[in-house]
Design an enzyme around this catalytic site. Structure first.
Site, mmCIF file in Angstrom:
data_model
loop_
_atom_site.group_PDB
_atom_site.id
_atom_site.type_symbol
_atom_site.label_atom_id
_atom_site.label_comp_id
_atom_site.label_asym_id
_atom_site.label_seq_id
_atom_site.Cartn_x
_atom_site.Cartn_y
_atom_site.Cartn_z
ATOM 1 N N TYR A 174 32.128 193.391 16.560
ATOM 2 C CA TYR A 174 31.026 193.212 15.603
ATOM 3 C C TYR A 174 30.823 191.721 15.318
ATOM 4 O O TYR A 174 29.695 191.234 15.271
ATOM 5 C CB TYR A 174 31.349 193.997 14.334
ATOM 6 C CG TYR A 174 30.236 194.087 13.303
ATOM 7 C CD1 TYR A 174 29.071 194.808 13.558
ATOM 8 C CD2 TYR A 174 30.369 193.476 12.060
ATOM 9 C CE1 TYR A 174 28.061 194.910 12.596
ATOM 10 C CE2 TYR A 174 29.375 193.578 11.094
ATOM 11 C CZ TYR A 174 28.221 194.293 11.366
ATOM 12 O OH TYR A 174 27.232 194.401 10.409
ATOM 13 N N LYS A 178 27.296 189.851 16.073
ATOM 14 C CA LYS A 178 26.489 189.216 15.026
ATOM 15 C C LYS A 178 26.398 187.697 15.227
ATOM 16 O O LYS A 178 25.374 187.098 14.903
ATOM 17 C CB LYS A 178 27.029 189.586 13.646
ATOM 18 C CG LYS A 178 26.821 191.075 13.290
ATOM 19 C CD LYS A 178 25.325 191.456 13.241
ATOM 20 C CE LYS A 178 25.111 192.869 12.694
ATOM 21 N NZ LYS A 178 23.685 193.213 12.590
HETATM 22 N N1 LIG Z 1 26.053 197.495 4.792
HETATM 23 C C1 LIG Z 1 26.684 196.337 4.926
HETATM 24 O O1 LIG Z 1 27.695 196.064 4.238
HETATM 25 C C2 LIG Z 1 26.164 195.315 5.899
HETATM 26 C C3 LIG Z 1 26.744 194.022 5.849
HETATM 27 C C4 LIG Z 1 26.284 193.065 6.726
HETATM 28 C C5 LIG Z 1 25.267 193.357 7.625
HETATM 29 N N2 LIG Z 1 24.732 194.608 7.655
HETATM 30 C C6 LIG Z 1 23.651 194.841 8.623
HETATM 31 O O2 LIG Z 1 22.544 195.413 7.945
HETATM 32 C C7 LIG Z 1 21.763 196.168 8.899
HETATM 33 C C8 LIG Z 1 21.454 197.539 8.308
HETATM 34 O O3 LIG Z 1 22.684 198.243 8.168
HETATM 35 P P1 LIG Z 1 22.948 199.305 7.002
HETATM 36 O O4 LIG Z 1 24.093 198.801 6.209
HETATM 37 O O5 LIG Z 1 21.666 199.653 6.335
HETATM 38 O O6 LIG Z 1 23.521 200.514 7.885
HETATM 39 P P2 LIG Z 1 22.983 202.000 8.154
HETATM 40 O O7 LIG Z 1 23.936 202.596 9.135
HETATM 41 O O8 LIG Z 1 22.732 202.705 6.879
HETATM 42 O O9 LIG Z 1 21.559 201.731 8.833
HETATM 43 C C9 LIG Z 1 21.434 201.366 10.195
HETATM 44 C C10 LIG Z 1 20.233 202.123 10.755
HETATM 45 O O10 LIG Z 1 20.064 201.745 12.127
HETATM 46 C C11 LIG Z 1 19.801 202.921 12.883
HETATM 47 N N3 LIG Z 1 20.210 202.690 14.269
HETATM 48 C C12 LIG Z 1 21.469 202.551 14.729
HETATM 49 N N4 LIG Z 1 21.459 202.414 16.061
HETATM 50 C C13 LIG Z 1 20.149 202.434 16.442
HETATM 51 C C14 LIG Z 1 19.492 202.316 17.705
HETATM 52 N N5 LIG Z 1 20.177 202.158 18.853
HETATM 53 N N6 LIG Z 1 18.135 202.348 17.734
HETATM 54 C C15 LIG Z 1 17.422 202.526 16.575
HETATM 55 N N7 LIG Z 1 18.000 202.671 15.368
HETATM 56 C C16 LIG Z 1 19.349 202.616 15.306
HETATM 57 C C17 LIG Z 1 20.620 204.003 12.197
HETATM 58 O O11 LIG Z 1 20.182 205.319 12.510
HETATM 59 C C18 LIG Z 1 20.434 203.642 10.725
HETATM 60 O O12 LIG Z 1 19.297 204.250 10.171
HETATM 61 C C19 LIG Z 1 22.583 196.183 10.174
HETATM 62 O O13 LIG Z 1 22.088 195.187 11.050
HETATM 63 C C20 LIG Z 1 23.980 195.822 9.713
HETATM 64 O O14 LIG Z 1 24.754 195.253 10.747
HETATM 65 C C21 LIG Z 1 25.157 195.592 6.807
#
Ligand SMILES: NC(=O)c1ccc[n+]([C@@H]2O[C@H](COP(=O)([O-])OP(=O)(O)OC[C@H]3O[C@@H](n4cnc5c(N)ncnc54)[C@H](O)[C@@H]3O)[C@@H](O)[C@H]2O)c1
Length: 267
Positions: free
Chosen positions: A168, A172
């Protein structure tokens, strides 16, 4: 004032992507909400936790009302991403904003015990690449390139090495390199590219991360200054600024939205 710009948001069925899609619609943009909806078929997602379902995407679509449409597509599929960009053009005749929020997480072991880097590179990096290649030509050819914004959702893992998340971290870091390269290529066009790097945010991905570590979710709080995880609506508000016309000042930038963890305010 009602905005006429049109946005494509990936990962829009839930979490940060869903809140971003809905906030942009509230601000008057028209929104294509895209997700793979692989939640009921774990083999399709490549990870061992459930992704969003078709019901989740339907909920986002309902929240968007007449300002949005939904598209089921996998960001790993370049042709499907081209089709999603075309769907925005068919419906509204333009595409001004893209938010690449779709991603997955895996890990929980030291790098040398991880089975593979492939899934995270394909979804989290190639997925952002496919989103950019699908939308940027439409932005450049559109009526108002100076109002066009490409925003990738990176992570604290894009600038730091988080424990037992080597793949990861690598993915990123690559997203941030991709955005910086894209921003350089866009100089002079009016279109801009930036990244927003959330810290621990209250979504299904955070639950999955806590399970990887075998700890309660609240142990992943970003710092002593910020108890508990951030709210996805707070991250959406940060992303929405990056998507705004004024967000052009962020071209090539990585915005930390982490409650102070990465900025030396870890407390
Ligand atoms: N939640 C955290 O703590 C956090 C921290 C840092 C970064 N992020 C980043 O924020 C972004 C959103 O994550 P989140 O926390 O809302 O997670 P989440 O899992 O709730 O949402 C991710 C979404 O992406 C969709 N997805 C996954 N693979 C896919 C694909 N191949 N094609 C299309 N859609 C796809 C999933 O179905 C889901 O709806 C991501 O880029 C994640 O890396 C999250």
């Amino acid at each position: 004032m009602s905005e006429r710009r049109v946005a494509l948001v990936t990962g829009a069925a839930r979490g940060i992507g869903a809140e971003t899609a809905c906030l942009l619609a509230q601000q008057g943009l028209r929104v294509v909400a895209l997700d793979s909806c692989a939640g009921d078929e774990r083999g399709r997602s490549g990870v061992d936790y459930a992704l969003a379902s078709r019901d989740d995407l339907r909920t986002t679509r309902e929240r968007l009302g007449d300002r949005g449409i939904s598209v089921e597509a996998d960001v790993r599929d370049a042709a499907a991403m081209e089709a999603a960009s075309a769907a925005a053009l068919d419906r509204w005749g333009r595409l001004d904003v893209a938010v690449a929020a779709a991603a997955v997480i895996a890990g929980g072991r030291p790098l040398w015990e991880e089975p593979s880097l492939d899934t995270l590179l394909e979804v989290d990096v190639v997925g952002v690449w496919n989103t950019a290649t699908a939308v940027v030509p439409a932005m450049l050819a559109g009526p108002d390139p100076s109002g066009c914004r490409f925003v990738a959702v990176a992570s604290t893992a894009g600038t730091r090495g988080l424990f037992h998340l080597a793949a990861y971290n690598a993915a990123k870091h690559a997203v941030i390199g991709l955005v910086r390269g894209l921003a350089a290529d866009l100089v002079g066009t009016g279109v801009t590219a930036s990244a927003v790097s959330p810290g621990a945010t209250d979504t299904a991905m955070l639950e999955a991360t806590a399970r990887l570590y075998g700890v309660p979710r609240d142990d992943l709080s970003v710092s002593r200054l910020q108890r508990g995880p951030l709210d996805p609506r707070e991250i959406a508000a940060t992303i929405a600024f990056a998507c705004s016309r004024e967000g052009r000042v962020l071209n090539g930038s990585v915005v930390s939205a982490d409650g102070g963890a990465a900025g030396g305010a870890a407390g």
